[in-house]
Design a protein around this motif. Structure first.
Motif, PDB file in Angstrom:
ATOM      1  N   LEU A 319      -5.215  -1.863   6.293  1.00  0.00           N
ATOM      2  CA  LEU A 319      -5.221  -3.203   5.516  1.00  0.00           C
ATOM      3  C   LEU A 319      -6.657  -3.376   5.198  1.00  0.00           C
ATOM      4  CD1 LEU A 319      -3.176  -5.627   7.897  1.00  0.00           C
ATOM      5  CD2 LEU A 319      -2.485  -4.088   6.144  1.00  0.00           C
ATOM      6  N   ARG A 320      -7.665  -2.724   5.529  1.00  0.00           N
ATOM      7  CA  ARG A 320      -9.110  -2.944   5.347  1.00  0.00           C
ATOM      8  C   ARG A 320      -9.199  -2.438   3.749  1.00  0.00           C
ATOM      9  NH1 ARG A 320     -12.186   0.756   8.343  1.00  0.00           N
ATOM     10  NH2 ARG A 320     -11.946   2.123   6.722  1.00  0.00           N
ATOM     11  N   ALA A 321      -8.319  -1.110   3.561  1.00  0.00           N
ATOM     12  CA  ALA A 321      -8.513  -0.658   2.155  1.00  0.00           C
ATOM     13  C   ALA A 321      -7.904  -1.599   1.315  1.00  0.00           C
ATOM     14  CB  ALA A 321      -8.077   0.644   2.135  1.00  0.00           C
ATOM     15  N   LEU A 322      -6.971  -2.161   1.697  1.00  0.00           N
ATOM     16  CA  LEU A 322      -6.237  -3.154   0.803  1.00  0.00           C
ATOM     17  C   LEU A 322      -7.209  -4.338   0.177  1.00  0.00           C
ATOM     18  CD1 LEU A 322      -2.465  -3.191   2.081  1.00  0.00           C
ATOM     19  CD2 LEU A 322      -3.352  -2.389  -0.200  1.00  0.00           C
ATOM     20  N   LEU A 323      -7.612  -4.915   1.418  1.00  0.00           N
ATOM     21  CA  LEU A 323      -8.565  -6.047   1.237  1.00  0.00           C
ATOM     22  C   LEU A 323      -9.780  -5.625   0.174  1.00  0.00           C
ATOM     23  CD1 LEU A 323      -8.741  -7.469   4.904  1.00  0.00           C
ATOM     24  CD2 LEU A 323      -7.854  -8.782   2.765  1.00  0.00           C
ATOM     25  N   ARG A 324     -10.302  -4.424   0.722  1.00  0.00           N
ATOM     26  CA  ARG A 324     -11.709  -4.029   0.193  1.00  0.00           C
ATOM     27  C   ARG A 324     -11.291  -3.524  -1.486  1.00  0.00           C
ATOM     28  NH1 ARG A 324     -15.418  -2.369   5.143  1.00  0.00           N
ATOM     29  NH2 ARG A 324     -15.250  -4.350   6.207  1.00  0.00           N
ATOM     30  N   SER A 325     -10.019  -3.503  -1.886  1.00  0.00           N
ATOM     31  CA  SER A 325      -9.816  -2.977  -3.182  1.00  0.00           C
ATOM     32  C   SER A 325      -9.190  -4.223  -4.337  1.00  0.00           C
ATOM     33  CB  SER A 325      -8.721  -1.990  -3.164  1.00  0.00           C
ATOM     34  OG  SER A 325      -7.270  -2.463  -2.568  1.00  0.00           O
ATOM     35  N   GLY A 326      -9.376  -5.368  -3.388  1.00  0.00           N
ATOM     36  CA  GLY A 326      -9.059  -6.671  -4.092  1.00  0.00           C
ATOM     37  C   GLY A 326      -7.235  -7.114  -4.402  1.00  0.00           C
ATOM     38  N   ALA A 327      -6.564  -6.355  -3.215  1.00  0.00           N
ATOM     39  CA  ALA A 327      -5.228  -6.798  -3.217  1.00  0.00           C
ATOM     40  C   ALA A 327      -5.105  -8.272  -2.917  1.00  0.00           C
ATOM     41  CB  ALA A 327      -4.846  -5.823  -1.927  1.00  0.00           C
ATOM     42  N   ASP A 328      -3.981  -8.649  -3.542  1.00  0.00           N
ATOM     43  CA  ASP A 328      -3.627  -9.916  -3.157  1.00  0.00           C
ATOM     44  C   ASP A 328      -2.650 -10.096  -2.129  1.00  0.00           C
ATOM     45  OD1 ASP A 328      -0.934  -9.160  -4.018  1.00  0.00           O
ATOM     46  OD2 ASP A 328      -0.934 -10.037  -5.884  1.00  0.00           O
ATOM     47  N   ASP A 329      -2.352 -11.691  -1.512  1.00  0.00           N
ATOM     48  CA  ASP A 329      -1.557 -11.799  -0.472  1.00  0.00           C
ATOM     49  C   ASP A 329      -0.246 -11.179  -0.337  1.00  0.00           C
ATOM     50  OD1 ASP A 329      -3.634 -13.153   0.297  1.00  0.00           O
ATOM     51  OD2 ASP A 329      -2.574 -15.261  -0.067  1.00  0.00           O
ATOM     52  N   GLY A 330       0.445 -11.085  -1.615  1.00  0.00           N
ATOM     53  CA  GLY A 330       1.701 -10.116  -1.746  1.00  0.00           C
ATOM     54  C   GLY A 330       1.558  -8.710  -1.307  1.00  0.00           C
ATOM     55  N   ALA A 331       0.559  -8.114  -1.584  1.00  0.00           N
ATOM     56  CA  ALA A 331       0.356  -6.747  -1.165  1.00  0.00           C
ATOM     57  C   ALA A 331       0.162  -6.547   0.326  1.00  0.00           C
ATOM     58  CB  ALA A 331      -0.896  -6.180  -2.024  1.00  0.00           C
ATOM     59  N   LEU A 332      -0.629  -7.531   0.938  1.00  0.00           N
ATOM     60  CA  LEU A 332      -0.924  -7.724   2.433  1.00  0.00           C
ATOM     61  C   LEU A 332       0.596  -7.931   3.083  1.00  0.00           C
ATOM     62  CD1 LEU A 332      -4.219  -9.764   2.714  1.00  0.00           C
ATOM     63  CD2 LEU A 332      -3.768  -7.179   3.087  1.00  0.00           C
ATOM     64  N   VAL A 333       1.399  -8.783   2.419  1.00  0.00           N
ATOM     65  CA  VAL A 333       2.654  -9.050   3.035  1.00  0.00           C
ATOM     66  C   VAL A 333       3.558  -7.645   2.913  1.00  0.00           C
ATOM     67  CG1 VAL A 333       4.841 -10.203   2.879  1.00  0.00           C
ATOM     68  CG2 VAL A 333       2.787 -11.565   2.841  1.00  0.00           C
ATOM     69  N   ALA A 334       3.408  -6.987   1.827  1.00  0.00           N
ATOM     70  CA  ALA A 334       4.340  -5.744   1.826  1.00  0.00           C
ATOM     71  C   ALA A 334       3.847  -4.846   2.802  1.00  0.00           C
ATOM     72  CB  ALA A 334       4.053  -5.452   0.336  1.00  0.00           C
ATOM     73  N   ALA A 335       2.497  -4.731   3.199  1.00  0.00           N
ATOM     74  CA  ALA A 335       2.071  -3.655   3.961  1.00  0.00           C
ATOM     75  C   ALA A 335       2.500  -4.255   5.441  1.00  0.00           C
ATOM     76  CB  ALA A 335       0.471  -4.020   4.091  1.00  0.00           C
ATOM     77  N   PHE A 336       2.543  -5.149   5.707  1.00  0.00           N
ATOM     78  CA  PHE A 336       3.276  -5.886   7.140  1.00  0.00           C
ATOM     79  C   PHE A 336       4.515  -5.215   7.051  1.00  0.00           C
ATOM     80  CE2 PHE A 336      -0.357  -8.756   7.879  1.00  0.00           C
ATOM     81  CZ  PHE A 336      -0.434  -8.707   9.329  1.00  0.00           C
ATOM     82  N   ARG A 337       5.575  -5.541   6.166  1.00  0.00           N
ATOM     83  CA  ARG A 337       6.787  -5.120   6.219  1.00  0.00           C
ATOM     84  C   ARG A 337       6.846  -3.679   6.096  1.00  0.00           C
ATOM     85  NH1 ARG A 337       9.705  -9.491   5.794  1.00  0.00           N
ATOM     86  NH2 ARG A 337       8.634 -11.582   4.834  1.00  0.00           N
ATOM     87  N   THR A 338       5.944  -2.996   5.309  1.00  0.00           N
ATOM     88  CA  THR A 338       6.268  -1.267   5.454  1.00  0.00           C
ATOM     89  C   THR A 338       5.978  -0.867   6.741  1.00  0.00           C
ATOM     90  OG1 THR A 338       5.512  -1.291   3.048  1.00  0.00           O
ATOM     91  CG2 THR A 338       5.318   0.723   4.443  1.00  0.00           C
ATOM     92  N   CYS A 339       4.935  -1.487   7.452  1.00  0.00           N
ATOM     93  CA  CYS A 339       4.450  -0.990   8.697  1.00  0.00           C
ATOM     94  C   CYS A 339       5.766  -1.234   9.713  1.00  0.00           C
ATOM     95  CB  CYS A 339       3.355  -1.837   9.241  1.00  0.00           C
ATOM     96  SG  CYS A 339       2.861  -1.503  11.255  1.00  0.00           S
ATOM     97  N   VAL A 340       6.323  -2.583   9.601  1.00  0.00           N
ATOM     98  CA  VAL A 340       7.426  -2.657  10.729  1.00  0.00           C
ATOM     99  C   VAL A 340       8.477  -1.756  10.183  1.00  0.00           C
ATOM    100  CG1 VAL A 340       8.907  -4.601  10.962  1.00  0.00           C
ATOM    101  CG2 VAL A 340       6.750  -5.054  11.092  1.00  0.00           C
ATOM    102  N   ALA A 341       8.806  -1.616   8.929  1.00  0.00           N
ATOM    103  CA  ALA A 341       9.970  -0.702   8.611  1.00  0.00           C
ATOM    104  C   ALA A 341       9.869   0.725   9.070  1.00  0.00           C
ATOM    105  CB  ALA A 341      10.024  -0.652   7.042  1.00  0.00           C
ATOM    106  N   GLY A 342       8.532   1.086   9.375  1.00  0.00           N
ATOM    107  CA  GLY A 342       8.457   2.465   9.979  1.00  0.00           C
ATOM    108  C   GLY A 342       8.224   2.484  11.395  1.00  0.00           C
ATOM    109  N   LYS A 343       8.739   1.604  12.010  1.00  0.00           N
ATOM    110  CA  LYS A 343       8.463   1.458  13.630  1.00  0.00           C
ATOM    111  C   LYS A 343       9.403   2.396  14.179  1.00  0.00           C
ATOM    112  CE  LYS A 343       7.752  -1.851  17.414  1.00  0.00           C
ATOM    113  NZ  LYS A 343       6.997  -2.894  17.854  1.00  0.00           N
ATOM    114  N   GLN A 344       9.186   2.972  15.214  1.00  0.00           N
ATOM    115  CA  GLN A 344      10.082   3.906  16.113  1.00  0.00           C
ATOM    116  C   GLN A 344      10.921   3.168  17.030  1.00  0.00           C
ATOM    117  OE1 GLN A 344      10.771   7.261  15.075  1.00  0.00           O
ATOM    118  NE2 GLN A 344       9.431   6.208  13.308  1.00  0.00           N
TER     119      GLN A 344
END
Length: 366
Positions: A319-344
């Motif tokens: 998430l730090r890389a997303l923030l520091r590359s100027g990502a918007d909130d939508g990209a951060l939400v997508a990151a949360f969802r992708t992380c959860v989608a890959g949970k074992q």
């Protein structure tokens, strides 16, 4: 809930072995939902985010950190307060997180911890204000407990593995038992209830104190909780054969108290029992021998901005890389969802192929 649609995937990285850059890892194709709660492919809804404020600690517990030579995360890699609050804001307002637990390292070593608590307590999501709690070694609570309570902190979990000063020194490599006890009393006086005390049960180290720890807690209206030692030590010396199991803990306690199960565990990590009919309670977190992965609702954010779906995950979402590359909130939400989608489905400690995380507990956040 909307039907699944493809979203741009954030970078998944292998969990770092030491602080510093790591190579991008290939990402399997994934489909994630665009709305609704953070639900993984096994139906688990995630509402609890553990946020590490620092990897630094004022103790050197033998089961967590080496005595010397800890490879601290570089300061420039740590999330700034603004970055941390923005991630939490997106998590609460747009991803359904309603519990925020501040961890470390030792979270009270962060200079602006009171400001962080105030900012997080002011958030409002679909379920209202999040519960903001904190796990600590209590050493700074005499100075900070009332200020934290005024800022909106609801409760604390305090680590105390022994009531013996000599043993505390041997376990933590610091002569600070009196300060820990003063911190516990300060949390109680500030109204940070329930005060929960955590002890890692270790064979031949402190397993002869289990009954005394429960008595200490119940006499003061605290809740004692015992934790099975997990493979998260910096030296990778953990062995299941030497671990004190939850069943052993309960057998020891049952010899001194009448234990009555408390129903309604839900997603909580601890199974709880009334002690001698109550109101005192004791909890056991048997993460290894009786894993509760099927009800897990937790995600973890490391102090350097890596989102982890499990304490034992082998990958992290940056998430730090997303923030520091100027990502918007939508990209951060997508990151949360992708992380959860890959949970074992589980942590896999019983799997012969299990690998202990390269990061120690102090770098992951509890």
């Amino acid at each position: 809930m909307s039907s699944p649609v493809p979203l741009p995937l954030p970078v998944l990285r292998p969990a770092a072995t030491t602080p510093g850059p790591v190579a991008d890892a290939p990402v399997a194709d994934a489909r994630v939902t665009t709305t609704g709660p953070l639900t993984d492919r096994f139906g688990r809804v995630h509402r609890d985010l553990r946020i590490s404020l620092t990897d630094r600690c004022s103790l050197r517990c033998t089961y967590c950190m080496p005595a010397e030579g800890v490879p601290w995360i570089p300061g420039t890699d740590l999330l700034t307060t603004a970055e941390l609050v923005r991630i939490a804001t997106v998590a609460v307002e747009q991803a359904g997180i309603d519990e925020l637990r501040l961890t470390g390292g030792e979270p009270l070593l962060r200079a602006d911890v009171v400001d962080v608590v105030a900012a997080l307590s002011a958030l409002r999501g679909p379920h209202g204000a999040p519960e903001v709690s904190l796990t600590t070694n209590a050493l700074r609570l005499p100075q900070l407990a009332s200020r934290l309570a005024d800022a909106g902190l609801t409760r604390v979990n305090i680590s105390i593995d022994t009531l013996r000063a000599d043993r505390f020194l041997a376990l933590t490599r610091r002569d600070r038992l009196a300060d820990t006890l003063a911190g516990i009393a300060a949390a109680d006086a500030a109204g940070l209830h329930p005060v929960k005390l955590n002890a890692v049960a270790m064979r031949g180290v402190n397993d002869d104190e289990l009954v005394n720890l429960v008595r200490f807690a119940t006499e003061r209206d605290y809740e004692m909780r015992f934790i099975e030692q997990m493979p998260l030590d910096a030296g990778h010396s953990w062995r299941r054969t030497t671990m004190v199991t939850g069943a052993e803990i309960l057998e020891r306690l049952a010899g001194a108290f009448t234990l009555t199960p408390v129903p309604g565990r839900g997603a909580a990590p601890a199974e709880r029992w009334l002690v001698d009919g109550g109101p005192g309670r004791v909890g056991v977190i048997a993460s290894v021998s009786q894993p509760f992965c099927g009800a897990c609702d937790r995600l973890r954010l490391t102090a350097d901005g890596q989102l982890r779906s499990c304490l034992f995950a082998r990958t992290e979402t940056d998430l730090r890389a997303l923030l520091r590359s100027g990502a918007d909130d939508g990209a951060l939400v997508a990151a949360f969802r992708t992380c959860v989608a890959g949970k074992q489905p589980g942590h896999g400690i019983d799997d012969p192929a299990f690998l202990q995380p390269d990061r120690p507990m102090s770098a992951i956040g509890g």
